[in-house]
Design a protein around this motif. Sequence first.
Motif, short mmCIF file in Angstrom:
data_model
loop_
_atom_site.label_atom_id
_atom_site.label_comp_id
_atom_site.label_asym_id
_atom_site.label_seq_id
_atom_site.Cartn_x
_atom_site.Cartn_y
_atom_site.Cartn_z
N ALA A 101 41.00 35.31 35.51
CA ALA A 101 41.06 35.72 36.92
C ALA A 101 41.82 34.70 37.76
O ALA A 101 42.64 35.07 38.62
CB ALA A 101 39.65 35.93 37.46
N ASP A 102 41.56 33.43 37.55
CA ASP A 102 42.26 32.38 38.30
C ASP A 102 43.75 32.37 38.00
O ASP A 102 44.58 32.17 38.90
CB ASP A 102 41.66 31.01 37.98
CG ASP A 102 40.31 30.78 38.64
OD1 ASP A 102 39.86 31.68 39.37
OD2 ASP A 102 39.70 29.71 38.42
N LYS A 104 45.57 34.93 36.97
CA LYS A 104 46.15 36.13 37.60
C LYS A 104 46.44 35.89 39.07
O LYS A 104 47.50 36.25 39.60
CB LYS A 104 45.18 37.31 37.45
CG LYS A 104 45.12 37.92 36.08
CD LYS A 104 44.12 39.09 36.08
CE LYS A 104 44.03 39.73 34.72
NZ LYS A 104 43.03 40.84 34.71
N GLU A 105 45.46 35.26 39.73
CA GLU A 105 45.60 35.03 41.17
C GLU A 105 46.68 33.99 41.47
O GLU A 105 47.51 34.18 42.36
CB GLU A 105 44.26 34.57 41.74
CG GLU A 105 44.30 34.31 43.25
CD GLU A 105 42.95 33.86 43.79
OE1 GLU A 105 42.91 33.46 44.97
OE2 GLU A 105 41.96 33.88 43.02
N LYS A 106 46.69 32.90 40.72
CA LYS A 106 47.62 31.80 41.00
C LYS A 106 49.07 32.18 40.70
O LYS A 106 49.98 31.85 41.46
CB LYS A 106 47.22 30.55 40.21
CG LYS A 106 48.11 29.34 40.47
CD LYS A 106 47.58 28.11 39.75
CE LYS A 106 48.47 26.90 39.97
NZ LYS A 106 48.54 26.49 41.39
N GLU A 108 50.16 35.41 39.87
CA GLU A 108 50.45 36.82 40.19
C GLU A 108 50.97 37.57 38.97
O GLU A 108 52.09 38.13 38.96
CB GLU A 108 51.47 36.90 41.35
CG GLU A 108 50.96 36.27 42.64
CD GLU A 108 51.98 36.34 43.76
OE1 GLU A 108 53.14 36.72 43.48
OE2 GLU A 108 51.61 36.02 44.90
#
Length: 296
Positions: A101-102, A104-106, A108
Motif C-alpha cells: 500500500a505504501d 502504491k501511494e508513494k 503511484e
Amino acid sequence: MRNFDFCGKWKQIFILPVALIIAGIVLFFVMGLNIGVDFSGGSLIYAEIGSGKFEVDDIRSIVGEYTSNAVVSYSGDNNMGVDIRLGGTDDANEIQDKIIADLKEKYEIGDDKFDVEYVGPTIGKSLLINASLALAIAFVLMLAYIWFRFELASGVVALIGIVHDVLIMFVFTILFRIQINTPFIAALLTIVGYSINNTIIIFDRIRSNRQKMSGDVSLNEIVNTSIRETLNRSVNTTITTLIALVVLFVLGVESIKTFTLPIIIGVIAGFFSSVFIAGPLWVLMNKKDKAKAVKL
C-alpha cells in the motif's frame, strides 16, 4: 614477524580464537541467528517501479517501519524494480499489505506492477540439508587428498583450521546480524575452498624443509622456518583478495554485501588459522604421536 616464535607462543595465540568462539556461543543463545526467508519461509515481493524512479534506500526506509527481518535489493533489467524478502512471522500478511500500500501511494503504481511469491520452510530445510551435505563431502574429500599427499595429521589439522574459520564467520554473522540465506551458504562454501589453500602451501614447505634440514633441528624450528618462508605469499594473497572484496562490499548492492561481508571475515580468519594455528597444532599432534611411540 621474521623472528616470531609461532610454535613456542601457541598458548597465547590460541587464546584469541577460543575467546571469540566462546563469545559466539554466548551471542548465539542471547541473540540467535538471523535466519533469512530462504530457510525460515516467508514471502518475496517484486515491485516494478521503473528505472531511475526510486532509490533502494527509500524502499528500505518504508519496509523498516514495519519489520527488521527483510532484505531489499534492486531487481530486473536496468534496475527497473525492487525485490523485498520478508521473513515468515504471524503478522507477515499484514506487513506485506502495508508495504505494498505504501509503495502504491508513494510511486503511484497499480496492482499489475506487483508480484508476490511465498517460500515455504520445507524448501528452506531442503536447501539447508543440501548445503550441509556439500560441506560434509568437501571435508571428506579434502581430508582424503591431504592424507594422500602429506599425512593424516596434516589433514586433521587442515580440517580443524577450516572449522575455526567457519566458526569465526558465524560469530561475526551473529554480531552483525547477517542473514543466513543462500548467498551466505555460497560464501561459506567459498571460504572452505579458499582457506585450505594457504594451509597446504605451508604443509608443502614443512615437508620440503624436513627433508633439507638436519636431523638435529627440532619440529618447532622446521615449522617456524616454513611459516616465515611462506609468510610474504600468505600476506600478499590475503591483502589482494581483501582489496577486491572490500571494493565489492562498498560499491555493491545489498545482495552483494550479504555475500562479500562473510567472505571478508572468512579470509581474515583463514589467514590467521593457516599462519598461527595450523603449524603449531601440527607440531603438537606429531609430538604426541612420538610420545606414544616411545611409551610403546
